[in-house]
Design a protein around this motif. Structure first.
Motif, PDB file in Angstrom:
ATOM      1  N   TYR A 100       0.843  -1.192   0.000  1.00 40.19           N
ATOM      2  CA  TYR A 100       0.000   0.000   0.000  1.00 40.19           C
ATOM      3  C   TYR A 100       0.881   1.244   0.000  1.00 40.19           C
ATOM      4  O   TYR A 100       1.988   1.221   0.511  1.00 40.19           O
ATOM      5  CB  TYR A 100      -0.867   0.050   1.266  1.00 40.19           C
ATOM      6  N   ARG A 101       0.346   2.338  -0.513  1.00 36.47           N
ATOM      7  CA  ARG A 101       1.005   3.650  -0.464  1.00 36.47           C
ATOM      8  C   ARG A 101       0.082   4.563   0.326  1.00 36.47           C
ATOM      9  O   ARG A 101      -1.127   4.551   0.130  1.00 36.47           O
ATOM     10  CB  ARG A 101       1.207   4.179  -1.877  1.00 36.47           C
ATOM     11  N   ALA A 102       0.670   5.365   1.225  1.00 37.51           N
ATOM     12  CA  ALA A 102      -0.130   6.246   2.067  1.00 37.51           C
ATOM     13  C   ALA A 102       0.511   7.621   2.186  1.00 37.51           C
ATOM     14  O   ALA A 102       1.730   7.767   2.071  1.00 37.51           O
ATOM     15  CB  ALA A 102      -0.289   5.636   3.458  1.00 37.51           C
ATOM     16  N   VAL A 103      -0.337   8.617   2.430  1.00 41.27           N
ATOM     17  CA  VAL A 103       0.103   9.977   2.720  1.00 41.27           C
ATOM     18  C   VAL A 103      -0.563  10.381   4.031  1.00 41.27           C
ATOM     19  O   VAL A 103      -1.779  10.248   4.187  1.00 41.27           O
ATOM     20  CB  VAL A 103      -0.276  10.962   1.590  1.00 41.27           C
ATOM     21  N   VAL A 104       0.261  10.865   4.966  1.00 42.60           N
ATOM     22  CA  VAL A 104      -0.214  11.248   6.296  1.00 42.60           C
ATOM     23  C   VAL A 104       0.375  12.611   6.649  1.00 42.60           C
ATOM     24  O   VAL A 104       1.562  12.849   6.417  1.00 42.60           O
ATOM     25  CB  VAL A 104       0.223  10.201   7.352  1.00 42.60           C
ATOM     26  N   VAL A 105      -0.445  13.485   7.218  1.00 44.29           N
ATOM     27  CA  VAL A 105       0.025  14.778   7.688  1.00 44.29           C
ATOM     28  C   VAL A 105      -0.070  14.762   9.200  1.00 44.29           C
ATOM     29  O   VAL A 105      -1.125  14.436   9.765  1.00 44.29           O
ATOM     30  CB  VAL A 105      -0.830  15.938   7.121  1.00 44.29           C
ATOM     31  N   MET A 106       1.050  15.078   9.866  1.00 47.16           N
ATOM     32  CA  MET A 106       1.026  15.087  11.330  1.00 47.16           C
ATOM     33  C   MET A 106       2.069  16.026  11.896  1.00 47.16           C
ATOM     34  O   MET A 106       3.020  16.393  11.222  1.00 47.16           O
ATOM     35  CB  MET A 106       1.204  13.678  11.891  1.00 47.16           C
ATOM     36  N   ALA A 107       1.837  16.375  13.156  1.00 53.85           N
ATOM     37  CA  ALA A 107       2.782  17.207  13.895  1.00 53.85           C
ATOM     38  C   ALA A 107       3.274  16.414  15.091  1.00 53.85           C
ATOM     39  O   ALA A 107       2.478  15.803  15.810  1.00 53.85           O
ATOM     40  CB  ALA A 107       2.111  18.492  14.357  1.00 53.85           C
TER      41      ALA A 107
ATOM     42  N   LYS B 193       6.111  19.568  11.950  1.00 46.90           N
ATOM     43  CA  LYS B 193       4.899  19.216  11.222  1.00 46.90           C
ATOM     44  C   LYS B 193       5.304  18.889   9.801  1.00 46.90           C
ATOM     45  O   LYS B 193       6.078  19.638   9.195  1.00 46.90           O
ATOM     46  CB  LYS B 193       3.891  20.358  11.234  1.00 46.90           C
ATOM     47  N   ALA B 194       4.788  17.781   9.294  1.00 45.83           N
ATOM     48  CA  ALA B 194       5.199  17.380   7.954  1.00 45.83           C
ATOM     49  C   ALA B 194       4.141  16.510   7.288  1.00 45.83           C
ATOM     50  O   ALA B 194       3.272  15.940   7.942  1.00 45.83           O
ATOM     51  CB  ALA B 194       6.514  16.615   8.012  1.00 45.83           C
ATOM     52  N   ARG B 195       4.294  16.410   5.984  1.00 53.77           N
ATOM     53  CA  ARG B 195       3.478  15.514   5.164  1.00 53.77           C
ATOM     54  C   ARG B 195       4.372  14.316   4.849  1.00 53.77           C
ATOM     55  O   ARG B 195       5.408  14.475   4.192  1.00 53.77           O
ATOM     56  CB  ARG B 195       3.066  16.247   3.896  1.00 53.77           C
ATOM     57  N   PHE B 196       3.973  13.164   5.327  1.00 58.37           N
ATOM     58  CA  PHE B 196       4.753  11.947   5.141  1.00 58.37           C
ATOM     59  C   PHE B 196       4.160  11.118   4.012  1.00 58.37           C
ATOM     60  O   PHE B 196       2.958  10.883   3.983  1.00 58.37           O
ATOM     61  CB  PHE B 196       4.770  11.106   6.416  1.00 58.37           C
ATOM     62  N   SER B 197       5.013  10.683   3.103  1.00 55.92           N
ATOM     63  CA  SER B 197       4.621   9.766   2.041  1.00 55.92           C
ATOM     64  C   SER B 197       5.395   8.486   2.268  1.00 55.92           C
ATOM     65  O   SER B 197       6.594   8.524   2.552  1.00 55.92           O
ATOM     66  CB  SER B 197       4.982  10.332   0.668  1.00 55.92           C
TER      67      SER B 197
ATOM     68  N   LEU C   9       3.432  -6.349   9.474  1.00 55.67           N
ATOM     69  CA  LEU C   9       3.312  -5.154   8.653  1.00 55.67           C
ATOM     70  C   LEU C   9       4.650  -4.435   8.692  1.00 55.67           C
ATOM     71  O   LEU C   9       5.214  -4.230   9.772  1.00 55.67           O
ATOM     72  CB  LEU C   9       2.221  -4.231   9.185  1.00 55.67           C
ATOM     73  N   VAL C  10       5.168  -4.065   7.540  1.00 60.21           N
ATOM     74  CA  VAL C  10       6.449  -3.371   7.439  1.00 60.21           C
ATOM     75  C   VAL C  10       6.173  -2.018   6.791  1.00 60.21           C
ATOM     76  O   VAL C  10       5.501  -1.953   5.761  1.00 60.21           O
ATOM     77  CB  VAL C  10       7.443  -4.186   6.581  1.00 60.21           C
ATOM     78  N   PHE C  11       6.669  -0.945   7.410  1.00 62.03           N
ATOM     79  CA  PHE C  11       6.389   0.383   6.870  1.00 62.03           C
ATOM     80  C   PHE C  11       7.640   1.241   6.824  1.00 62.03           C
ATOM     81  O   PHE C  11       8.591   1.030   7.555  1.00 62.03           O
ATOM     82  CB  PHE C  11       5.311   1.085   7.702  1.00 62.03           C
ATOM     83  N   GLU C  12       7.594   2.220   5.927  1.00 55.09           N
ATOM     84  CA  GLU C  12       8.627   3.251   5.867  1.00 55.09           C
ATOM     85  C   GLU C  12       8.022   4.477   5.223  1.00 55.09           C
ATOM     86  O   GLU C  12       7.161   4.383   4.357  1.00 55.09           O
ATOM     87  CB  GLU C  12       9.865   2.788   5.120  1.00 55.09           C
ATOM     88  N   GLY C  13       8.438   5.639   5.708  1.00 55.66           N
ATOM     89  CA  GLY C  13       7.893   6.875   5.177  1.00 55.66           C
ATOM     90  C   GLY C  13       8.888   8.004   5.308  1.00 55.66           C
ATOM     91  O   GLY C  13       9.771   7.984   6.167  1.00 55.66           O
ATOM     92  N   SER C  14       8.715   8.994   4.436  1.00 56.95           N
ATOM     93  CA  SER C  14       9.597  10.154   4.446  1.00 56.95           C
ATOM     94  C   SER C  14       8.761  11.418   4.566  1.00 56.95           C
ATOM     95  O   SER C  14       7.752  11.569   3.885  1.00 56.95           O
ATOM     96  CB  SER C  14      10.408  10.201   3.147  1.00 56.95           C
ATOM     97  N   GLY C  15       9.222  12.295   5.450  1.00 58.65           N
ATOM     98  CA  GLY C  15       8.587  13.588   5.625  1.00 58.65           C
ATOM     99  C   GLY C  15       9.467  14.701   5.117  1.00 58.65           C
ATOM    100  O   GLY C  15       9.434  15.815   5.658  1.00 58.65           O
ATOM    101  N   GLY C  16      10.290  14.422   4.120  1.00 56.00           N
ATOM    102  CA  GLY C  16      11.197  15.427   3.578  1.00 56.00           C
ATOM    103  C   GLY C  16      12.189  15.875   4.631  1.00 56.00           C
ATOM    104  O   GLY C  16      12.828  15.049   5.291  1.00 56.00           O
TER     105      GLY C  16
END
Length: 149
Positions: free
Chosen positions: A44-51, A56-60, A76-83
């Motif tokens: 799956y691909r997800a986009v999450v915005v959180m502080a 505060k960042a938008r994580f993809s 479940l294995v996950f990885e994300g980048s918030g720039g």
């Protein structure tokens, strides 16, 4: 950091299993979630915005289902980048066992952060992670039981 917990769900194990991988339910349950899209049967691909504290960042990112033994357990294995905010990665072992009147869902998650997120401080990060996990499973419990009425 390690986060463990369990929930009693008032649905059978198969319904809980199917809900755990339904993009619409996941989008509804993940705090700050903008979108969840299924790329294939296990990814799956997800986009999450959180502080988190002052960050505060938008994580993809992506999450994948590994070692699935339907309808009882998976990883479940996950990885994300918030720039500039940094990176997060980890995994969670999820176990679904039949229990009185439904299903017991147990989880054991591990996560690592890097970048500005890591500079915020381990206590704050762990507190936020526990809060987010609690919110996710509160929402998940509501979503799966609402579908059974």
């Amino acid at each position: 950091m390690n986060i463990t917990g369990e929930r009693q769900l008032a649905v059978d194990r198969q319904a809980a299993w199917e809900s755990l991988f339904d993009p619409a339910i996941l989008q509804q349950c993940i705090p700050g979630c903008v979108s969840v899209e299924r790329e294939d049967e296990t990814r799956y691909r997800a986009v999450v915005v959180m502080a988190i504290g002052p960050v505060k960042a938008r994580f993809s990112g992506t999450f994948a289902i590994a070692d699935a033994q339907a309808p009882g357990r998976c990883r479940l294995v996950f990885e994300g980048s918030g720039g500039a905010a940094g990176l997060a990665k980890g995994g969670a072992d999820v176990v679904l066992d039949p229990a009185d009147g439904g299903t017991r869902l147990a989880y054991d998650a591990q996560a690592q952060v890097a970048g500005k997120l890591a500079q915020v401080g381990a206590r704050l990060i762990e507190g936020v992670a526990r809060k987010l996990a609690g919110e996710f499973f509160d929402r998940f419990e509501t979503a799966v039981t609402a579908g059974q009425t």
